[in-house]
Design a protein around this motif. Structure first.
Motif, PDB file in Angstrom:
ATOM      1  N   ASP A   1       0.508  -1.151   0.011  1.00  0.00           N
ATOM      2  CA  ASP A   1      -0.203  -0.243   0.031  1.00  0.00           C
ATOM      3  C   ASP A   1       0.521   1.119  -0.205  1.00  0.00           C
ATOM      4  OD1 ASP A   1      -1.131  -2.495   1.157  1.00  0.00           O
ATOM      5  OD2 ASP A   1      -3.116  -1.479   1.269  1.00  0.00           O
TER       6      ASP A   1
ATOM      7  N   GLU B   1      -4.138   1.270  -3.195  1.00  0.00           N
ATOM      8  CA  GLU B   1      -5.248   2.083  -2.591  1.00  0.00           C
ATOM      9  C   GLU B   1      -5.440   3.533  -2.067  1.00  0.00           C
ATOM     10  OE1 GLU B   1      -7.648   0.519   0.104  1.00  0.00           O
ATOM     11  OE2 GLU B   1      -5.986   0.122   1.681  1.00  0.00           O
TER      12      GLU B   1
ATOM     13  N   ASN C   1     -10.615  -1.539  -0.328  1.00  0.00           N
ATOM     14  CA  ASN C   1     -10.985  -0.997   0.146  1.00  0.00           C
ATOM     15  C   ASN C   1     -11.000   0.688   0.120  1.00  0.00           C
ATOM     16  OD1 ASN C   1      -9.117  -1.139   2.361  1.00  0.00           O
ATOM     17  ND2 ASN C   1     -10.713   0.275   3.751  1.00  0.00           N
ATOM     18  N   HIS C   2     -10.060   1.127   0.261  1.00  0.00           N
ATOM     19  CA  HIS C   2     -10.461   2.905  -0.705  1.00  0.00           C
ATOM     20  C   HIS C   2     -10.097   3.041  -1.760  1.00  0.00           C
ATOM     21  CE1 HIS C   2     -10.193   3.318   4.083  1.00  0.00           C
ATOM     22  NE2 HIS C   2      -8.731   3.060   4.318  1.00  0.00           N
TER      23      HIS C   2
ATOM     24  N   HIS D   1      -7.037  -8.164   0.250  1.00  0.00           N
ATOM     25  CA  HIS D   1      -6.669  -7.056   0.645  1.00  0.00           C
ATOM     26  C   HIS D   1      -8.253  -7.206   1.988  1.00  0.00           C
ATOM     27  CE1 HIS D   1      -5.940  -2.898   0.651  1.00  0.00           C
ATOM     28  NE2 HIS D   1      -7.015  -2.868   1.189  1.00  0.00           N
TER      29      HIS D   1
ATOM     30  N   HIS E   1      -3.495  -4.059   3.106  1.00  0.00           N
ATOM     31  CA  HIS E   1      -4.533  -3.729   4.020  1.00  0.00           C
ATOM     32  C   HIS E   1      -3.476  -3.166   5.248  1.00  0.00           C
ATOM     33  CE1 HIS E   1      -7.766  -1.706   5.491  1.00  0.00           C
ATOM     34  NE2 HIS E   1      -8.124  -3.069   6.661  1.00  0.00           N
TER      35      HIS E   1
END
Ligand code: FE2
Ligand code: FE2
Length: 252
Positions: A8, A39, A67-68, A148, A173
């Motif tokens: 990330d 992300e 998720n982002h 993730h 994540h």
């Protein structure tokens, strides 16, 4: 073929860390393909065209999300680009794709993203079933899955479920690299979390004072990326030919 997977990338410090460390990693490892989880590249939340282009210019073959992924609306301008991979277990009509096939010389690499559901708040489909469905139709020399997810158990369960069916399962994540890079019994290469790329002395990439404030007061706090001078890059080097997965950590 060697693949570098970078965890990330968080804000401008994340892009800076890529610029700072990728040339020496390339020199030391001779990786051929570069996959980056992006992300958090836009101020910690989502991705814009600027960050996407910056990572492409640094040689990325694919960018995975999480998720982002949809946190910045600008993503809808380029979500259909063939190098962008969002979690595959979103509902059917969600924009973007959860599988992309990338070519290098005569080899094909399938990049799949999937999101866990334990301690995550997104209304996603069952990741195991989504993976079964996509793998039934994938034809590629190498298959890499970015899981993730928050829960280590869910990541391990997905990895063992896919063992022998895909080349590698790498977790993202949680932003902290785990010490369990290994080959599973049926040959799949695995790590629970690759870790993050960005500021070294923040908290998971965010400004540490704001995160501490959030815990101390229990009040909602808008986080921003840490501007810590020091940088970190966390990655894994996957070599399907020698069946190895090695962790890479760079700090300054
Ligand atoms: Fe992240
Ligand atoms: Fe995430």
């Amino acid at each position: 073929m060697k693949i570098l997977f970078v965890g990330d990338v968080y804000g401008t410090k994340g892009i800076e860390a890529l610029e700072r460390f990728l040339p020496e990693i390339k020199r030391d490892t001779g990786y051929h393909m570069l996959i980056i989880n992006g992300e958090n590249s836009a101020d910690g939340l989502g991705i814009r065209e600027a960050e996407y282009k910056a990572m492409m210019q640094l040689g990325a073959h694919a960018i995975t999300l999480g998720n982002h992924g949809f946190s910045k609306r600008e993503i809808f301008n380029f979500i259909d680009d063939s190098r962008l991979v969002r979690p595959i277990n979103y509902p059917q009509n969600t924009p973007g794709k959860g599988l992309q096939i990338v070519r290098f010389n005569n080899e094909t690499l399938a990049v799949i993203s999937v999101m866990g559901r334990v301690f995550m708040h997104d209304p996603l489909n069952n990741p195991f079933e989504a993976l079964d469905n996509v793998l039934a139709n994938v034809k590629a020399d190498i298959i890499l899955v970015d899981v993730h997810a928050e829960a280590t158990s869910e990541k391990l369960a997905i990895a063992h479920y896919l063992d022998g069916r895909v080349t590698a399962v790498v977790g993202t994540h949680t932003h902290v690299q785990t010490n369990d890079a290994m080959q599973l019994p049926k040959g799949t290469l695995y790590i629970t979390d690759v870790g993050m790329t960005g500021a070294l002395f923040g908290i998971l990439g965010a400004d540490k004072e704001l995160v501490m404030q959030k815990f101390l007061t229990g009040m909602p706090t808008r986080l921003k990326p840490s501007d810590s001078f020091n940088l970190q890059l966390n990655a894994v080097l996957i070599d399907p030919d020698s069946k190895t997965i090695k962790t890479i950590q760079k700090f300054n």
